[in-house]
Design an enzyme around this catalytic site. Structure first.
Site, PDB file in Angstrom:
ATOM      1  N   TYR A 124      72.142  11.759  35.268  1.00 21.22           N
ATOM      2  CA  TYR A 124      72.998  12.270  34.123  1.00 21.22           C
ATOM      3  C   TYR A 124      73.036  11.601  32.651  1.00 21.22           C
ATOM      4  CZ  TYR A 124      77.293  12.956  31.485  1.00 21.22           C
ATOM      5  OH  TYR A 124      78.104  12.904  30.084  1.00 21.22           O
TER       6      TYR A 124
ATOM      7  N   GLU B  75      78.852   6.974  27.581  1.00 23.39           N
ATOM      8  CA  GLU B  75      78.554   7.892  28.627  1.00 23.39           C
ATOM      9  C   GLU B  75      78.901   6.906  30.052  1.00 23.39           C
ATOM     10  OE1 GLU B  75      78.094  10.918  28.710  1.00 23.39           O
ATOM     11  OE2 GLU B  75      77.832  11.269  26.627  1.00 23.39           O
TER      12      GLU B  75
ATOM     13  N   ASP C  91      77.093  16.788  34.132  1.00 18.63           N
ATOM     14  CA  ASP C  91      78.239  16.199  34.847  1.00 18.63           C
ATOM     15  C   ASP C  91      78.970  17.116  35.649  1.00 18.63           C
ATOM     16  OD1 ASP C  91      79.514  17.650  32.936  1.00 18.63           O
ATOM     17  OD2 ASP C  91      80.540  15.838  32.045  1.00 18.63           O
TER      18      ASP C  91
END
Length: 365
Positions: free
Chosen positions: A125, A42, A143
Protein backbone atom coordinates in the site's frame (compact mmCIF):
# COMPACT_ATOMS: atom_id res chain seq x y z
CA UNK A 1 -14.31 -6.68 -14.63
CA UNK A 2 -17.13 -4.22 -14.04
CA UNK A 3 -19.77 -4.34 -16.79
CA UNK A 4 -18.50 -4.98 -20.31
CA UNK A 5 -15.40 -4.01 -22.23
CA UNK A 6 -13.48 -1.05 -20.92
CA UNK A 7 -16.45 0.89 -19.60
CA UNK A 8 -15.00 0.86 -16.09
CA UNK A 9 -11.76 2.49 -17.25
CA UNK A 10 -13.24 4.78 -19.89
CA UNK A 11 -16.07 6.18 -17.76
CA UNK A 12 -15.36 5.36 -14.13
CA UNK A 13 -11.96 7.00 -13.75
CA UNK A 14 -12.94 10.38 -15.29
CA UNK A 15 -16.13 10.52 -13.22
CA UNK A 16 -14.24 9.75 -10.03
CA UNK A 17 -11.51 12.29 -10.77
CA UNK A 18 -14.04 15.04 -11.51
CA UNK A 19 -15.71 14.35 -8.18
CA UNK A 20 -12.39 14.28 -6.33
CA UNK A 21 -11.20 17.60 -7.68
CA UNK A 22 -14.38 19.28 -6.50
CA UNK A 23 -14.92 17.42 -3.20
CA UNK A 24 -11.48 16.61 -1.78
CA UNK A 25 -10.67 17.81 1.71
CA UNK A 26 -7.66 20.12 2.21
CA UNK A 27 -4.74 18.42 3.97
CA UNK A 28 -1.12 19.60 4.16
CA UNK A 29 0.26 16.48 2.43
CA UNK A 30 -1.92 17.27 -0.58
CA UNK A 31 -0.02 20.53 -1.01
CA UNK A 32 3.35 18.91 -1.69
CA UNK A 33 4.98 16.75 -4.31
CA UNK A 34 7.90 15.86 -2.03
CA UNK A 35 8.18 12.03 -1.98
CA UNK A 36 9.59 12.11 1.57
CA UNK A 37 6.65 14.09 2.97
CA UNK A 38 4.13 11.99 1.07
CA UNK A 39 5.75 8.87 2.54
CA UNK A 40 5.54 10.25 6.09
CA UNK A 41 1.89 11.20 5.66
CA UNK A 42 0.93 7.78 4.30
CA UNK A 43 2.53 5.96 7.23
CA UNK A 44 0.83 8.29 9.71
CA UNK A 45 -2.53 7.89 8.01
CA UNK A 46 -2.30 4.15 8.67
CA UNK A 47 -2.14 5.00 12.38
CA UNK A 48 -4.81 7.63 12.96
CA UNK A 49 -7.65 9.67 11.46
CA UNK A 50 -6.81 12.27 8.84
CA UNK A 51 -7.82 15.23 11.01
CA UNK A 52 -5.48 14.10 13.79
CA UNK A 53 -2.70 13.07 11.42
CA UNK A 54 -2.34 16.65 10.19
CA UNK A 55 -1.06 17.83 13.58
CA UNK A 56 1.52 15.04 13.75
CA UNK A 57 2.53 15.58 10.13
CA UNK A 58 3.24 19.29 10.63
CA UNK A 59 5.27 18.69 13.78
CA UNK A 60 7.22 15.79 12.27
CA UNK A 61 8.12 17.61 9.05
CA UNK A 62 9.30 20.62 11.06
CA UNK A 63 11.55 18.42 13.20
CA UNK A 64 12.67 16.10 10.40
CA UNK A 65 12.13 17.89 7.07
CA UNK A 66 13.97 15.39 4.88
CA UNK A 67 15.61 11.97 4.69
CA UNK A 68 18.96 13.22 6.01
CA UNK A 69 17.51 14.83 9.13
CA UNK A 70 15.41 11.75 9.89
CA UNK A 71 18.39 9.44 9.44
CA UNK A 72 20.42 11.45 11.94
CA UNK A 73 17.65 12.05 14.47
CA UNK A 74 18.05 11.14 18.13
CA UNK A 75 15.96 8.03 18.84
CA UNK A 76 14.28 9.54 21.89
CA UNK A 77 13.31 12.68 19.96
CA UNK A 78 12.02 10.51 17.13
CA UNK A 79 9.80 8.42 19.41
CA UNK A 80 8.57 11.50 21.24
CA UNK A 81 7.42 12.99 17.93
CA UNK A 82 5.55 9.75 17.20
CA UNK A 83 4.05 9.46 20.69
CA UNK A 84 0.30 8.89 20.64
CA UNK A 85 0.24 7.24 17.22
CA UNK A 86 1.05 3.77 18.56
CA UNK A 87 3.00 0.98 16.85
CA UNK A 88 6.37 2.59 17.51
CA UNK A 89 8.00 0.02 15.24
CA UNK A 90 6.70 2.12 12.34
CA UNK A 91 8.63 5.15 13.56
CA UNK A 92 11.74 3.01 13.96
CA UNK A 93 11.25 1.62 10.44
CA UNK A 94 10.95 5.15 9.05
CA UNK A 95 14.37 5.90 10.48
CA UNK A 96 15.82 2.57 9.31
CA UNK A 97 14.68 3.33 5.77
CA UNK A 98 16.04 6.89 6.00
CA UNK A 99 19.42 5.60 7.19
CA UNK A 100 19.51 3.07 4.35
CA UNK A 101 18.81 5.82 1.84
CA UNK A 102 21.33 8.21 3.41
CA UNK A 103 24.03 5.53 3.41
CA UNK A 104 23.45 5.04 -0.31
CA UNK A 105 23.97 8.78 -0.86
CA UNK A 106 20.32 9.68 -1.42
CA UNK A 107 18.28 12.37 0.31
CA UNK A 108 15.03 11.27 -1.35
CA UNK A 109 13.01 8.15 -2.00
CA UNK A 110 13.48 6.10 -5.16
CA UNK A 111 11.04 6.64 -8.01
CA UNK A 112 10.51 2.93 -8.51
CA UNK A 113 7.74 0.80 -6.98
CA UNK A 114 9.92 -2.26 -6.30
CA UNK A 115 12.78 -0.21 -4.85
CA UNK A 116 10.28 1.45 -2.53
CA UNK A 117 8.93 -1.95 -1.56
CA UNK A 118 12.44 -3.06 -0.60
CA UNK A 119 12.82 -0.36 2.07
CA UNK A 120 12.20 -1.25 5.74
CA UNK A 121 8.57 -0.89 6.80
CA UNK A 122 7.19 -0.18 3.32
CA UNK A 123 4.51 -2.59 2.13
CA UNK A 124 2.44 -2.73 -1.07
CA UNK A 125 0.00 0.00 0.00
CA UNK A 126 2.65 2.55 1.04
CA UNK A 127 4.82 1.75 -1.99
CA UNK A 128 1.82 2.19 -4.28
CA UNK A 129 0.79 5.46 -2.65
CA UNK A 130 4.27 7.03 -2.85
CA UNK A 131 4.95 5.69 -6.36
CA UNK A 132 1.66 7.00 -7.75
CA UNK A 133 1.30 10.30 -5.86
CA UNK A 134 4.94 11.42 -5.87
CA UNK A 135 6.21 9.86 -9.10
CA UNK A 136 3.12 9.37 -11.29
CA UNK A 137 3.59 5.59 -11.58
CA UNK A 138 0.26 3.87 -12.38
CA UNK A 139 0.15 1.31 -9.55
CA UNK A 140 -2.76 0.84 -7.15
CA UNK A 141 -2.62 1.79 -3.47
CA UNK A 142 -5.31 -0.32 -1.86
CA UNK A 143 -6.17 0.48 1.76
CA UNK A 144 -9.29 -0.48 3.74
CA UNK A 145 -11.28 2.27 2.01
CA UNK A 146 -10.25 1.09 -1.45
CA UNK A 147 -11.01 -2.51 -0.56
CA UNK A 148 -14.53 -1.52 0.52
CA UNK A 149 -15.17 0.63 -2.56
CA UNK A 150 -14.14 -2.08 -5.01
CA UNK A 151 -15.87 -4.86 -3.07
CA UNK A 152 -19.09 -2.92 -3.62
CA UNK A 153 -18.36 -2.02 -7.23
CA UNK A 154 -17.87 -5.73 -7.94
CA UNK A 155 -20.51 -6.94 -5.47
CA UNK A 156 -17.73 -9.26 -4.37
CA UNK A 157 -19.00 -12.34 -2.58
CA UNK A 158 -15.52 -13.71 -1.79
CA UNK A 159 -13.82 -12.38 1.37
CA UNK A 160 -12.00 -9.21 0.36
CA UNK A 161 -9.09 -10.01 2.66
CA UNK A 162 -8.38 -13.46 1.22
CA UNK A 163 -6.28 -14.20 -1.91
CA UNK A 164 -9.15 -14.61 -4.41
CA UNK A 165 -10.91 -11.45 -3.25
CA UNK A 166 -7.68 -9.46 -3.08
CA UNK A 167 -6.81 -10.52 -6.63
CA UNK A 168 -10.23 -9.51 -7.99
CA UNK A 169 -9.99 -6.10 -6.35
CA UNK A 170 -6.42 -5.49 -7.54
CA UNK A 171 -7.21 -6.56 -11.11
CA UNK A 172 -10.21 -4.22 -11.35
CA UNK A 173 -8.38 -1.38 -9.61
CA UNK A 174 -5.44 -1.76 -12.01
CA UNK A 175 -7.75 -1.73 -15.02
CA UNK A 176 -9.29 1.58 -13.94
CA UNK A 177 -6.25 3.55 -12.83
CA UNK A 178 -5.38 6.16 -15.47
CA UNK A 179 -1.81 6.53 -16.70
CA UNK A 180 -1.99 10.33 -16.62
CA UNK A 181 -3.29 10.78 -13.03
CA UNK A 182 -2.58 7.66 -10.93
CA UNK A 183 -1.89 9.59 -7.75
CA UNK A 184 -5.12 11.55 -7.91
CA UNK A 185 -7.02 8.37 -8.73
CA UNK A 186 -5.63 6.52 -5.70
CA UNK A 187 -6.41 9.47 -3.46
CA UNK A 188 -9.88 9.75 -4.97
CA UNK A 189 -10.64 6.13 -4.10
CA UNK A 190 -9.43 6.72 -0.53
CA UNK A 191 -11.51 9.91 -0.29
CA UNK A 192 -14.60 8.17 -1.61
CA UNK A 193 -14.27 5.41 0.97
CA UNK A 194 -13.63 7.91 3.76
CA UNK A 195 -16.52 10.27 3.04
CA UNK A 196 -19.20 8.58 0.90
CA UNK A 197 -18.80 4.79 0.69
CA UNK A 198 -18.64 4.30 4.46
CA UNK A 199 -18.57 0.98 6.37
CA UNK A 200 -22.05 1.21 7.90
CA UNK A 201 -23.68 3.55 5.40
CA UNK A 202 -23.43 4.12 1.68
CA UNK A 203 -24.46 7.55 0.37
CA UNK A 204 -25.04 6.14 -3.10
CA UNK A 205 -26.82 9.27 -4.33
CA UNK A 206 -23.56 11.20 -3.81
CA UNK A 207 -21.29 8.59 -5.35
CA UNK A 208 -19.71 9.35 -8.76
CA UNK A 209 -19.39 5.60 -9.44
CA UNK A 210 -22.98 4.64 -8.64
CA UNK A 211 -23.68 3.85 -12.31
CA UNK A 212 -20.99 1.13 -12.15
CA UNK A 213 -21.73 -0.25 -8.70
CA UNK A 214 -23.13 -3.78 -8.84
CA UNK A 215 -23.79 -3.84 -5.09
CA UNK A 216 -25.94 -0.71 -5.44
CA UNK A 217 -27.82 -2.20 -8.38
CA UNK A 218 -28.43 -5.45 -6.48
CA UNK A 219 -29.14 -3.83 -3.09
CA UNK A 220 -26.21 -5.51 -1.34
CA UNK A 221 -23.98 -2.50 -0.61
CA UNK A 222 -24.15 -2.83 3.16
CA UNK A 223 -23.30 -6.53 2.90
CA UNK A 224 -19.96 -5.72 1.28
CA UNK A 225 -17.15 -6.21 1.86
CA UNK A 226 -17.28 -9.77 3.09
CA UNK A 227 -14.33 -10.28 5.43
CA UNK A 228 -12.73 -13.47 6.64
CA UNK A 229 -13.59 -13.93 10.30
CA UNK A 230 -10.44 -13.29 12.32
CA UNK A 231 -9.73 -14.29 15.89
CA UNK A 232 -11.25 -11.69 18.16
CA UNK A 233 -9.07 -9.82 20.60
CA UNK A 234 -8.79 -11.00 24.18
CA UNK A 235 -9.22 -8.86 27.26
CA UNK A 236 -7.03 -8.64 30.33
CA UNK A 237 -7.23 -6.63 33.54
CA UNK A 238 -4.35 -5.55 35.72
CA UNK A 239 -2.53 -2.77 37.53
CA UNK A 240 -0.30 0.10 36.52
CA UNK A 241 1.91 1.23 39.41
CA UNK A 242 3.03 4.83 39.88
CA UNK A 243 5.65 4.54 42.59
CA UNK A 244 6.21 7.99 44.10
CA UNK A 245 9.18 9.12 46.21
CA UNK A 246 9.10 12.80 47.07
CA UNK A 247 8.51 14.46 43.66
CA UNK A 248 9.96 11.64 41.57
CA UNK A 249 8.34 8.61 39.98
CA UNK A 250 9.80 5.24 39.08
CA UNK A 251 10.07 3.98 35.51
CA UNK A 252 11.21 0.53 34.45
CA UNK A 253 12.92 -0.23 31.16
CA UNK A 254 11.46 -2.86 28.86
CA UNK A 255 13.65 -5.47 27.16
CA UNK A 256 15.31 -4.53 23.88
CA UNK A 257 13.10 -7.00 22.02
CA UNK A 258 9.35 -7.52 22.03
CA UNK A 259 6.48 -5.22 22.95
CA UNK A 260 7.53 -1.53 23.21
CA UNK A 261 11.16 -2.63 22.99
CA UNK A 262 13.58 -0.46 24.95
CA UNK A 263 10.88 1.91 26.24
CA UNK A 264 10.73 3.26 29.76
CA UNK A 265 7.33 2.96 31.41
CA UNK A 266 5.40 2.80 34.63
CA UNK A 267 5.54 -0.84 35.80
CA UNK A 268 2.36 -2.73 34.97
CA UNK A 269 0.93 -6.23 35.00
CA UNK A 270 -2.07 -7.83 33.31
CA UNK A 271 -1.76 -11.65 33.21
CA UNK A 272 -1.72 -13.38 30.80
CA UNK A 273 -1.03 -10.40 28.48
CA UNK A 274 1.79 -9.14 30.72
CA UNK A 275 3.32 -11.23 33.51
CA UNK A 276 2.59 -10.48 37.14
CA UNK A 277 5.14 -8.31 38.93
CA UNK A 278 4.59 -10.06 42.23
CA UNK A 279 3.83 -6.83 44.10
CA UNK A 280 2.90 -7.67 47.71
CA UNK A 281 -0.75 -7.18 48.60
CA UNK A 282 0.26 -4.88 51.48
CA UNK A 283 1.89 -2.50 48.99
CA UNK A 284 -1.14 -2.59 46.69
CA UNK A 285 -3.38 -1.75 49.66
CA UNK A 286 -1.14 1.26 50.34
CA UNK A 287 -1.90 2.63 46.87
CA UNK A 288 -4.42 5.29 45.95
CA UNK A 289 -6.70 4.48 43.01
CA UNK A 290 -6.20 7.04 40.21
CA UNK A 291 -8.70 5.48 37.83
CA UNK A 292 -8.38 3.16 34.84
CA UNK A 293 -6.27 3.51 31.71
CA UNK A 294 -6.67 1.35 28.64
CA UNK A 295 -4.39 0.19 25.86
CA UNK A 296 -4.44 -2.27 22.98
CA UNK A 297 -1.66 -4.28 21.35
CA UNK A 298 -1.54 -7.33 19.08
CA UNK A 299 -4.70 -9.24 20.05
CA UNK A 300 -5.04 -7.82 23.55
CA UNK A 301 -7.32 -5.16 24.99
CA UNK A 302 -6.03 -4.26 28.43
CA UNK A 303 -7.59 -2.30 31.31
CA UNK A 304 -5.21 -1.14 34.01
CA UNK A 305 -6.22 0.14 37.43
CA UNK A 306 -3.72 2.93 38.09
CA UNK A 307 -2.37 2.94 41.63
CA UNK A 308 -0.32 5.75 43.17
CA UNK A 309 2.00 4.06 45.66
CA UNK A 310 4.07 6.35 47.93
CA UNK A 311 7.44 4.99 49.06
CA UNK A 312 9.80 6.05 51.80
CA UNK A 313 12.91 8.15 51.20
CA UNK A 314 15.17 5.10 50.77
CA UNK A 315 12.52 2.57 49.78
CA UNK A 316 12.75 0.94 46.35
CA UNK A 317 9.98 -0.77 44.35
CA UNK A 318 10.07 -4.59 44.82
CA UNK A 319 10.96 -5.22 41.17
CA UNK A 320 13.65 -7.34 39.56
CA UNK A 321 13.82 -5.32 36.35
CA UNK A 322 16.06 -2.37 35.51
CA UNK A 323 14.59 1.03 36.33
CA UNK A 324 15.21 4.56 37.63
CA UNK A 325 13.62 7.56 39.34
CA UNK A 326 12.77 10.61 37.22
CA UNK A 327 11.48 14.09 37.96
CA UNK A 328 8.65 15.95 36.26
CA UNK A 329 10.75 17.66 33.56
CA UNK A 330 12.27 14.42 32.36
CA UNK A 331 8.98 12.56 32.67
CA UNK A 332 7.30 15.09 30.40
CA UNK A 333 10.07 14.82 27.80
CA UNK A 334 10.15 11.02 27.61
CA UNK A 335 8.17 9.08 24.97
CA UNK A 336 5.71 6.75 26.68
CA UNK A 337 3.24 4.12 25.52
CA UNK A 338 -0.42 5.11 25.29
CA UNK A 339 -1.23 3.74 28.78
CA UNK A 340 1.83 5.42 30.27
CA UNK A 341 0.98 8.70 28.58
CA UNK A 342 -2.50 8.64 30.07
CA UNK A 343 -1.14 7.86 33.54
CA UNK A 344 1.33 10.76 33.16
CA UNK A 345 -1.51 13.09 32.24
CA UNK A 346 -3.36 12.03 35.40
CA UNK A 347 -0.26 12.77 37.49
CA UNK A 348 0.07 16.30 36.16
CA UNK A 349 -3.68 16.89 36.08
CA UNK A 350 -4.05 15.93 39.76
CA UNK A 351 -0.87 17.86 40.71
CA UNK A 352 0.65 14.71 42.20
CA UNK A 353 4.02 15.99 41.00
CA UNK A 354 4.86 19.57 39.97
CA UNK A 355 3.91 20.41 36.40
CA UNK A 356 6.91 21.89 34.54
CA UNK A 357 4.76 24.83 33.44
CA UNK A 358 3.83 23.67 29.94
CA UNK A 359 0.95 21.53 28.69
CA UNK A 360 1.34 17.83 28.10
CA UNK A 361 2.02 17.36 24.41
CA UNK A 362 -0.49 15.97 21.91
CA UNK A 363 -0.74 12.20 22.10
CA UNK A 364 -0.55 11.97 25.91
CA UNK A 365 -4.06 10.64 26.15
Amino acid sequence: MINEGNRSKNEGAPALLRWYHSAKRPFPWRETGDPYKIWISEVMLQQTQTSRAAEYYRRWTELFPDVKSLAGADTEELLKAWEGLGYYSRARNLQKAAKQLAESGSNSLPGDYFKLLALPGIGPYTAGAVASIAFGIPVPAIDANGRRVFSRLLDLEEPADRPAGERAIRDTFSSMIPDNAPGDFNQAVMELGATVCLPRTAACSECPLVFLCLAHIRGTALLRPVLFRKEQGRSADGHLFVFLRKDRVYLRKRPEKGLWAGFEEFPWEAPPAEASLGIPGSLIERGTDMGTVRCSFTRWRVRLRTLLVPLGEREEPPLSCEGRWVGSDELLALPLSSAGGRARKKLFGLSVIPCPGRPVRAGDG
